[in-house]
Design an enzyme around this catalytic site. Structure first.
Site, PDB file in Angstrom:
ATOM      1  N   GLU A   1      -9.190  -9.713   6.751  1.00  0.00           N
ATOM      2  CA  GLU A   1      -8.708  -8.896   7.863  1.00  0.00           C
ATOM      3  C   GLU A   1      -9.218  -7.466   7.834  1.00  0.00           C
ATOM      4  O   GLU A   1      -9.329  -6.830   8.886  1.00  0.00           O
ATOM      5  CB  GLU A   1      -7.181  -8.879   7.882  1.00  0.00           C
TER       6      GLU A   1
ATOM      7  N   LYS B   1       0.824  -1.204   0.000  1.00  0.00           N
ATOM      8  CA  LYS B   1       0.000   0.000   0.000  1.00  0.00           C
ATOM      9  C   LYS B   1       0.862   1.260   0.000  1.00  0.00           C
ATOM     10  O   LYS B   1       0.446   2.297  -0.495  1.00  0.00           O
ATOM     11  CB  LYS B   1      -0.937  -0.005   1.208  1.00  0.00           C
TER      12      LYS B   1
ATOM     13  N   GLU C   1      -1.321 -15.553  13.599  1.00  0.00           N
ATOM     14  CA  GLU C   1      -0.269 -14.686  13.064  1.00  0.00           C
ATOM     15  C   GLU C   1       0.591 -14.142  14.199  1.00  0.00           C
ATOM     16  O   GLU C   1       0.083 -13.552  15.156  1.00  0.00           O
ATOM     17  CB  GLU C   1      -0.912 -13.531  12.294  1.00  0.00           C
TER      18      GLU C   1
ATOM     19  N   ASP D   1       1.472 -12.064   1.023  1.00  0.00           N
ATOM     20  CA  ASP D   1       0.390 -11.120   1.305  1.00  0.00           C
ATOM     21  C   ASP D   1       0.553  -9.900   0.410  1.00  0.00           C
ATOM     22  O   ASP D   1       1.532  -9.161   0.514  1.00  0.00           O
ATOM     23  CB  ASP D   1       0.456 -10.710   2.778  1.00  0.00           C
TER      24      ASP D   1
ATOM     25  N   ARG E   1      -2.438   3.700  11.712  1.00  0.00           N
ATOM     26  CA  ARG E   1      -2.428   5.000  11.026  1.00  0.00           C
ATOM     27  C   ARG E   1      -3.513   5.925  11.574  1.00  0.00           C
ATOM     28  O   ARG E   1      -3.223   6.804  12.351  1.00  0.00           O
ATOM     29  CB  ARG E   1      -2.516   4.809   9.515  1.00  0.00           C
TER      30      ARG E   1
ATOM     31  N   HIS F   1      -6.214 -12.361  12.101  1.00  0.00           N
ATOM     32  CA  HIS F   1      -5.227 -11.333  11.786  1.00  0.00           C
ATOM     33  C   HIS F   1      -4.748 -10.614  13.041  1.00  0.00           C
ATOM     34  O   HIS F   1      -5.545 -10.164  13.868  1.00  0.00           O
ATOM     35  CB  HIS F   1      -5.862 -10.311  10.826  1.00  0.00           C
TER      36      HIS F   1
ATOM     37  N   ASP G   1     -10.493 -10.425  12.303  1.00  0.00           N
ATOM     38  CA  ASP G   1      -9.732  -9.747  13.346  1.00  0.00           C
ATOM     39  C   ASP G   1     -10.729  -9.371  14.432  1.00  0.00           C
ATOM     40  O   ASP G   1     -11.589  -8.504  14.222  1.00  0.00           O
ATOM     41  CB  ASP G   1      -9.065  -8.510  12.743  1.00  0.00           C
TER      42      ASP G   1
ATOM     43  N   ASN H   1      -1.738  -7.399   0.235  1.00  0.00           N
ATOM     44  CA  ASN H   1      -2.394  -6.228   0.836  1.00  0.00           C
ATOM     45  C   ASN H   1      -3.311  -5.496  -0.126  1.00  0.00           C
ATOM     46  O   ASN H   1      -3.325  -4.267  -0.204  1.00  0.00           O
ATOM     47  CB  ASN H   1      -1.359  -5.272   1.430  1.00  0.00           C
TER      48      ASN H   1
ATOM     49  N   LYS I   1       5.617 -10.102   2.476  1.00  0.00           N
ATOM     50  CA  LYS I   1       4.789  -9.192   1.705  1.00  0.00           C
ATOM     51  C   LYS I   1       5.178  -9.230   0.226  1.00  0.00           C
ATOM     52  O   LYS I   1       6.358  -9.335  -0.129  1.00  0.00           O
ATOM     53  CB  LYS I   1       4.934  -7.770   2.237  1.00  0.00           C
TER      54      LYS I   1
ATOM     55  N   LYS J   1       5.502 -15.608   6.586  1.00  0.00           N
ATOM     56  CA  LYS J   1       4.763 -14.875   5.559  1.00  0.00           C
ATOM     57  C   LYS J   1       5.558 -13.653   5.151  1.00  0.00           C
ATOM     58  O   LYS J   1       6.085 -12.940   6.020  1.00  0.00           O
ATOM     59  CB  LYS J   1       3.386 -14.442   6.075  1.00  0.00           C
TER      60      LYS J   1
ATOM     61  N   GLU K   1      -2.536 -14.114   0.271  1.00  0.00           N
ATOM     62  CA  GLU K   1      -3.413 -13.295   1.106  1.00  0.00           C
ATOM     63  C   GLU K   1      -3.738 -11.960   0.451  1.00  0.00           C
ATOM     64  O   GLU K   1      -2.867 -11.305  -0.127  1.00  0.00           O
ATOM     65  CB  GLU K   1      -2.722 -13.056   2.453  1.00  0.00           C
TER      66      GLU K   1
END
Length: 371
Positions: free
Chosen positions: A252, A22, A320, A200, A57, A300, A273, A202, A171, A169, A226
Site C-alpha cells: 500500500e 506508527k 478494504e 496490520d 497527514r 488499499h 492503491d 504498519n 492493527k 482487520k 500486513e
C-alpha cells in the site's frame, strides 16, 4: 473532446484522532484529517467524469498544486485515449519524477477519465474493464485501530459483521507484543474461528520481531499479516513469507508500478492503491503482473474505486472497507453477506455531496478562455 477540468482540494475531518503503530513508535502524530484531490472532467458534448486521490497527514497541497500545473495539457484532447493522456501528463511533470505526489496528482484525473469512459458506455466501471464477478469479498479496517481499547475493538468487529462485512482487520505493532497477542486473541475468541481475521503492523517491526510475533500469531489462523516490515524490505518480506504459514501482505505504501514489481515474488497478497500509484491505468498494468504471479489482490483504502478494479481481477480478491469517506458521496455501496455488490450505476457510481463541496479549501477551473 475535453473542454474543462475542475480540480478541488477537500479536507475531510475525522470523527476522532486515529492512531496505529506508527504513532505508538513516535514516527507520526495521530491522524485527524484526510486531504482529497477531486478531478471533474467535462467534454464538449456535456459528459462528466469524476475522479479522486488523497493524502494522509501531508502531501495534499502538493498533489493539488501539481495537478493544477499539468492539467491544461489535456484541454482539447480525446478523453478516450487514456493511456496516451496518462503518459502526456507524466512527461509534463517528469522533472519531479514518476512516483509519489507527481503521479498521485495524475491519478485523480486518470480515474475521472475512466469514470467518464464507463459513463459514455452506460456501464459500471467494472463491466467496462471486464468484470469476473458482480461482488467482492470485503473486510473492515476502520474499527480496529490501536487508539481504541480492546473492548471497543470487539464491539466494532461485531458491528462490522452485523453490517454485512465479511472479515475484520485489526492493527498490531504495539511496543509490547504481548498486548498485540492479547488483542488478537480477544477478537478471535469473540468472532469465532470461521470469520476471516487479518492484522496490520504498519511497517513497525524489524525482522527478528516480525518472525517471533508472526510465529506466535500462527495459532489464530489469520488471513494475512500486513506490512510486518518496512515497505522497501523486499528480501525481509520474502524470508518471512517462506518461514511462516500465515500469508504475508504488503504494497500500500508503494507509489509506482516499478516499486511493486520487486515485491511480486516476496509476498502472498499484493495491496496496491490506485490513487497512490497513478490511477486506474497504472493499476491495470500492475494487476496483470500480479495475476501472472498468482497473487491475491487486496487493494488499499478508496473502496469506491477499488471495488470495480477488484471485480475485474481474475482471482478472488478482497476490498478494504472504510466508512471514513461516506460524507463525501451521495451514494452508499451495497454491502451484504460479506461482500460489496456492484451497483448498476455507470462509471464509479458515485457523485460528490454538498458536504464535500463545503469542505473544499481550494478550487481551480482549467479551460480555454474565461470561466
Amino acid at each position: 473532446m475535453i473542454a474543462r477540468i475542475t480540480l478541488s482540494s477537500v479536507t475531510l475531518p475525522l470523527k476522532q484522532a486515529i492512531s496505529d503503530a506508527k504513532v505508538l513508535t513516535g514516527r507520526q502524530r495521530p491522524m485527524t484529517e484526510v486531504a482529497f484531490l477531486f478531478a471533474e472532467v467535462r467534454t464538449t458534448d456535456g459528459l462528466d467524469g469524476l475522479g479522486f486521490g488523497y493524502s494522509k497527514r501531508a502531501g495534499g497541497r502538493a498533489q493539488y498544486a501539481h495537478a493544477a500545473e499539468v492539467a491544461h495539457e489535456l484541454i482539447g484532447e480525446d478523453p478516450n485515449d487514456i493511456g496516451r493522456l496518462w503518459t502526456k501528463l507524466a512527461w509534463a511533470g517528469a522533472s519531479v519524477g514518476r512516483s509519489g505526489a507527481a503521479t498521485q496528482a495524475i491519478a485523480a484525473i486518470d480515474v475521472a477519465l475512466w469514470d467518464l469512459k464507463a459513463k459514455r458506455a452506460g456501464l459500471p466501471l467494472a463491466k467496462l474493464l471486464g468484470a469476473y464477478r458482480d461482488s467482492v469479498r470485503c473486510y473492515d479496517t476502520s474499527g480496529g485501530f490501536l487508539h481504541e481499547p480492546v473492548e471497543r475493538v470487539l464491539d466494532n468487529a461485531e458491528a462490522a459483521r452485523a453490517a454485512g462485512i465479511g472479515g475484520v482487520k485489526i492493527k498490531v505493532g504495539h511496543p509490547s507484543p504481548a498486548v498485540d497477542l492479547a488483542r488478537v486473541r480477544a477478537v478471535r475468541d469473540r468472532l469465532g474461528d470461521d470469520v476471516p481475521l487479518m492484522v496490520d503492523a504498519n511497517q513497525q517491526w524489524d525482522r527478528p520481531v516480525a518472525t517471533r510475533v508472526g510465529r506466535a500469531l500462527e495459532e489464530f489462523d489469520l488471513t494475512w499479516i500486513e506490512e510486518p516490515l518496512d515497505a522497501d524490505d523486499v528480501d525481509g518480506h520474502a524470508a518471512l513469507a517462506r518461514s511462516l504459514d500465515t500469508p504475508i501482505a504488503s504494497g500500500e505504501m508503494l507509489t509506482s508500478v516499478a516499486e511493486h514489481v520487486r515485491l511480486l515474488d516476496a509476498v502472498d497478497v499484493i495491496q496496491p492503491d490506485a490513487p497512490r500509484i497513478g490511477g486506474i491505468t497504472q493499476f491495470q498494468r500492475l494487476a496483470a503482473l500480479a495475476e501472472h504471479h498468482h497473487l491475491t489482490l487486496a487493494p488499499h483504502f478508496a473502496m469506491e474505486i477499488h471495488v470495480h478494479l477488484a471485480a475485474a481481477y481474475p482471482h478472488e480478491p478482497w476490498v478494504e472497507h472504510f466508512d471514513w469517506l461516506h460524507p463525501l458521496f451521495n451514494e452508499r455501496l451495497d454491502i451484504r453477506d460479506g461482500r460489496i455488490h456492484l451497483s448498476g450505476r455507470p462509471g464509479l457510481g458515485v457523485t460528490l455531496s454538498e458536504q464535500a463541496r463545503a469542505w473544499t479549501v481550494a478550487h481551480t477551473v482549467i479551460q480555454k478562455g474565461p470561466e
